[in-house]
Design an enzyme around this catalytic site. Structure first.
Site, PDB file in Angstrom:
ATOM      1  N   SER A 146       0.788  -1.184   0.069  1.00 44.29           N
ATOM      2  CA  SER A 146      -0.167   0.141  -0.180  1.00 44.29           C
ATOM      3  C   SER A 146       0.780   1.294  -0.120  1.00 44.29           C
ATOM      4  CB  SER A 146      -0.861  -0.036   1.335  1.00 44.29           C
ATOM      5  OG  SER A 146      -0.311  -0.284   2.400  1.00 44.29           O
ATOM      6  N   VAL A 191      -0.038  -9.711   8.450  1.00 52.92           N
ATOM      7  CA  VAL A 191       0.743 -10.705   8.212  1.00 52.92           C
ATOM      8  C   VAL A 191       1.374 -11.244   9.536  1.00 52.92           C
ATOM      9  CG1 VAL A 191       1.735  -9.722   6.129  1.00 52.92           C
ATOM     10  CG2 VAL A 191       3.012  -9.201   8.226  1.00 52.92           C
ATOM     11  N   ASN A 196       7.322  -7.994   2.024  1.00 53.38           N
ATOM     12  CA  ASN A 196       7.888  -6.259   2.269  1.00 53.38           C
ATOM     13  C   ASN A 196       7.458  -5.827   3.478  1.00 53.38           C
ATOM     14  OD1 ASN A 196       8.774  -3.712   1.101  1.00 53.38           O
ATOM     15  ND2 ASN A 196       6.415  -3.500   1.159  1.00 53.38           N
ATOM     16  N   SER A 230      17.191  -6.069   5.770  1.00 54.31           N
ATOM     17  CA  SER A 230      17.899  -4.667   5.796  1.00 54.31           C
ATOM     18  C   SER A 230      19.318  -4.695   6.057  1.00 54.31           C
ATOM     19  CB  SER A 230      17.292  -3.864   6.951  1.00 54.31           C
ATOM     20  OG  SER A 230      17.635  -2.784   7.411  1.00 54.31           O
ATOM     21  N   TYR A 254      14.195  -4.573  15.420  1.00 55.65           N
ATOM     22  CA  TYR A 254      14.301  -4.540  14.180  1.00 55.65           C
ATOM     23  C   TYR A 254      15.380  -5.139  13.547  1.00 55.65           C
ATOM     24  CZ  TYR A 254      13.996  -2.226   9.208  1.00 55.65           C
ATOM     25  OH  TYR A 254      13.988  -1.992   8.027  1.00 55.65           O
ATOM     26  N   ALA A 279      17.220  -7.615  15.000  1.00 55.14           N
ATOM     27  CA  ALA A 279      17.163  -8.861  15.080  1.00 55.14           C
ATOM     28  C   ALA A 279      16.163  -9.504  14.256  1.00 55.14           C
ATOM     29  CB  ALA A 279      16.858  -9.131  16.559  1.00 55.14           C
ATOM     30  N   LYS A 325      15.473  -8.607  11.204  1.00 59.24           N
ATOM     31  CA  LYS A 325      15.936  -8.673   9.727  1.00 59.24           C
ATOM     32  C   LYS A 325      17.041  -9.590   9.870  1.00 59.24           C
ATOM     33  CE  LYS A 325      13.105  -5.599   8.206  1.00 59.24           C
ATOM     34  NZ  LYS A 325      12.226  -5.996   7.145  1.00 59.24           N
ATOM     35  N   ILE A 359      16.507   4.236   2.551  1.00 60.62           N
ATOM     36  CA  ILE A 359      15.297   4.245   1.270  1.00 60.62           C
ATOM     37  C   ILE A 359      14.584   5.522   1.940  1.00 60.62           C
ATOM     38  CG2 ILE A 359      14.021   3.500  -0.365  1.00 60.62           C
ATOM     39  CD1 ILE A 359      16.665   2.363  -0.744  1.00 60.62           C
TER      40      ILE A 359
HETATM   41  P1  NAP Z   1       6.523   1.948   5.009  1.00 56.75           P
HETATM   42  O1  NAP Z   1       6.561   3.187   4.042  1.00 56.75           O
HETATM   43  O2  NAP Z   1       6.450   2.188   6.642  1.00 56.75           O
HETATM   44  O3  NAP Z   1       5.587   0.886   4.374  1.00 56.75           O
HETATM   45  C1  NAP Z   1       5.325  -0.079   5.420  1.00 56.75           C
HETATM   46  C2  NAP Z   1       4.367  -1.225   4.873  1.00 56.75           C
HETATM   47  O4  NAP Z   1       4.263  -2.421   5.559  1.00 56.75           O
HETATM   48  C3  NAP Z   1       2.853  -0.235   4.520  1.00 56.75           C
HETATM   49  O5  NAP Z   1       2.275  -1.029   3.078  1.00 56.75           O
HETATM   50  C4  NAP Z   1       2.026  -1.036   5.656  1.00 56.75           C
HETATM   51  O6  NAP Z   1       0.841  -1.288   5.460  1.00 56.75           O
HETATM   52  C5  NAP Z   1       2.714  -2.734   5.689  1.00 56.75           C
HETATM   53  N1  NAP Z   1       2.435  -3.228   6.925  1.00 56.75           N
HETATM   54  C6  NAP Z   1       2.845  -2.748   8.166  1.00 56.75           C
HETATM   55  N2  NAP Z   1       2.445  -3.371   9.015  1.00 56.75           N
HETATM   56  C7  NAP Z   1       1.490  -4.508   8.469  1.00 56.75           C
HETATM   57  C8  NAP Z   1       1.059  -5.634   8.877  1.00 56.75           C
HETATM   58  N3  NAP Z   1       0.922  -5.913  10.299  1.00 56.75           N
HETATM   59  N4  NAP Z   1       0.506  -6.723   8.067  1.00 56.75           N
HETATM   60  C9  NAP Z   1       0.648  -6.265   6.559  1.00 56.75           C
HETATM   61  N5  NAP Z   1       1.308  -5.339   6.233  1.00 56.75           N
HETATM   62  C10 NAP Z   1       1.796  -4.347   7.287  1.00 56.75           C
HETATM   63  O7  NAP Z   1       8.131   1.262   4.828  1.00 56.75           O
HETATM   64  P2  NAP Z   1       8.922   1.041   3.613  1.00 56.75           P
HETATM   65  O8  NAP Z   1      10.333   1.930   4.155  1.00 56.75           O
HETATM   66  O9  NAP Z   1       8.415   1.180   2.507  1.00 56.75           O
HETATM   67  O10 NAP Z   1       9.525  -0.388   4.212  1.00 56.75           O
HETATM   68  C11 NAP Z   1       9.107  -1.509   3.509  1.00 56.75           C
HETATM   69  C12 NAP Z   1      10.210  -2.755   3.839  1.00 56.75           C
HETATM   70  O11 NAP Z   1      11.439  -2.337   3.537  1.00 56.75           O
HETATM   71  C13 NAP Z   1      10.147  -3.159   5.467  1.00 56.75           C
HETATM   72  O12 NAP Z   1      10.078  -4.410   5.570  1.00 56.75           O
HETATM   73  C14 NAP Z   1      11.159  -2.449   5.861  1.00 56.75           C
HETATM   74  O13 NAP Z   1      11.723  -2.949   7.148  1.00 56.75           O
HETATM   75  C15 NAP Z   1      12.074  -2.705   4.753  1.00 56.75           C
HETATM   76  N6  NAP Z   1      13.304  -1.789   4.705  1.00 56.75           N
HETATM   77  C16 NAP Z   1      13.266  -0.260   4.394  1.00 56.75           C
HETATM   78  C17 NAP Z   1      14.214   0.511   4.402  1.00 56.75           C
HETATM   79  C18 NAP Z   1      14.044   2.222   4.275  1.00 56.75           C
HETATM   80  O14 NAP Z   1      15.052   2.891   4.503  1.00 56.75           O
HETATM   81  N7  NAP Z   1      12.814   2.504   4.017  1.00 56.75           N
HETATM   82  C19 NAP Z   1      15.581   0.205   4.586  1.00 56.75           C
HETATM   83  C20 NAP Z   1      15.781  -1.057   4.789  1.00 56.75           C
HETATM   84  C21 NAP Z   1      14.846  -2.104   5.001  1.00 56.75           C
HETATM   85  P3  NAP Z   1      -0.474  -0.326   5.919  1.00 56.75           P
HETATM   86  O15 NAP Z   1       0.085   0.967   5.668  1.00 56.75           O
HETATM   87  O16 NAP Z   1      -1.526  -0.854   4.935  1.00 56.75           O
HETATM   88  O17 NAP Z   1      -0.630  -1.032   7.170  1.00 56.75           O
END
Ligand code: NAP
Length: 243
Positions: free
Chosen positions: A11, A60, A86, A138, A151, A153, A155, A184
């Protein structure tokens, strides 16, 4: 015929970019938990690219909700070819201040969520003798980070889970790889203070932050036949942060 891809947390942020990138080739199922309106926007964007997808609300961390989701996907499409784990959250604090509740919630969504979805799609993929599972790890899962015990742990667990799934699926042509993003630009990182962002930037050799599309491009590669001999790998997309 178009194959089917499931993207959890499709989303917003990185998941949104992944869903959109995959929608040029796959029918994309967009999982969300709270952001229904945004999930519908992503669905409309995907439909413009020819995807006959759907949105599906499921936490999830809830295994029965995840099972219902994958059953509905199978009922509609008959196969699940790509699953992108994701969904993820942060609840940062120093260890001494981190509550048990915050530790558990992050583990439940980031790690158990990844297990729940992988388990739910795995049987079908083994039966199909093909499939690609892509897990969002991550860099923090590789090197740790102050204030992110839960977080980091979770990942690190995702990385170990990825390699285990890869080993269990390899003989049936079911692949599993992890992506380790660095920093990101999304809502997850927008909340960080300017001083934190500056210190992160100082440690990125390429001296710039990544975009969700940088991750989505790799997901597209890992999803299809161009990566047919790659499994059990963790690929960093981090501007050189970890090398
Ligand atoms: P984000 O913008 O906060 O988006 C998080 C997504 O996860 C949203 O679509 C949210 O959906 C969904 N989500 C949260 N809780 C959930 C649940 N209980 N069940 C199903 N969906 C759930 O985060 P992002 O930055 O895009 O990160 C995406 C992934 O990349 C994550 O796993 C994050 O740890 C990883 N990551 C991100 C970065 C970074 O720098 N941004 C770096 C390393 C890793 P709803 O809004 O619909 O709840």
């Amino acid at each position: 015929m178009r194959k089917t891809a499931l993207v959890t947390g499709g989303s917003r942020g990185i998941g949104r970019a992944i869903a959109t990138a995959l929608s040029h080739e796959y029918n994309v199922v967009i999982n969300y938990c709270g952001s229904e309106e945004k999930a519908n926007e992503v669905l409309a964007e995907c439909e413009k690219n020819g995807s006959d997808g759907m949105i599906f609300k499921a936490d999830v961390s809830d295994s029965s909700a995840v099972r219902s989701m994958t059953e509905s996907v199978l009922e509609k499409y008959g196969s699940i070819d790509v699953a992108v784990n994701n969904s993820g959250i942060t609840k940062d604090n120093l260890i001494l201040r981190m509550s048990e509740e915050d530790f558990d919630r992050v583990m439940d969504i980031n790690l158990k969520g990844c297990f729940n979805v992988s388990k739910a799609v795995f049987k079908q993929m083994l039966k199909q003798k093909s499939g690609s599972i892509i897990n969002m790890a991550s860099v923090v899962g590789e090197i740790g980070n102050i204030g992110q015990a839960n977080y980091a742990a979770s990942k690190a667990g995702v990385i170990a889970l990825t390699k285990t799934i890869a080993r269990e699926g390899a003989h049936k042509n079911v692949r599993c790889n992890a992506i380790a993003p660095g920093f990101i630009q999304t809502e997850m990182t927008d909340v960080l203070s300017d001083s934190v962002k500056e210190s992160v930037l100082a440690n990125i050799p390429m001296k710039k932050l990544g975009k969700p599309e940088d991750i989505a491009n790799l997901v597209l590669f890992l999803s299809g036949d161009n990566s047919r001999y790659i499994t059990g790998q963790v690929i960093n997309v981090d501007g050189g942060m970890v090398m």
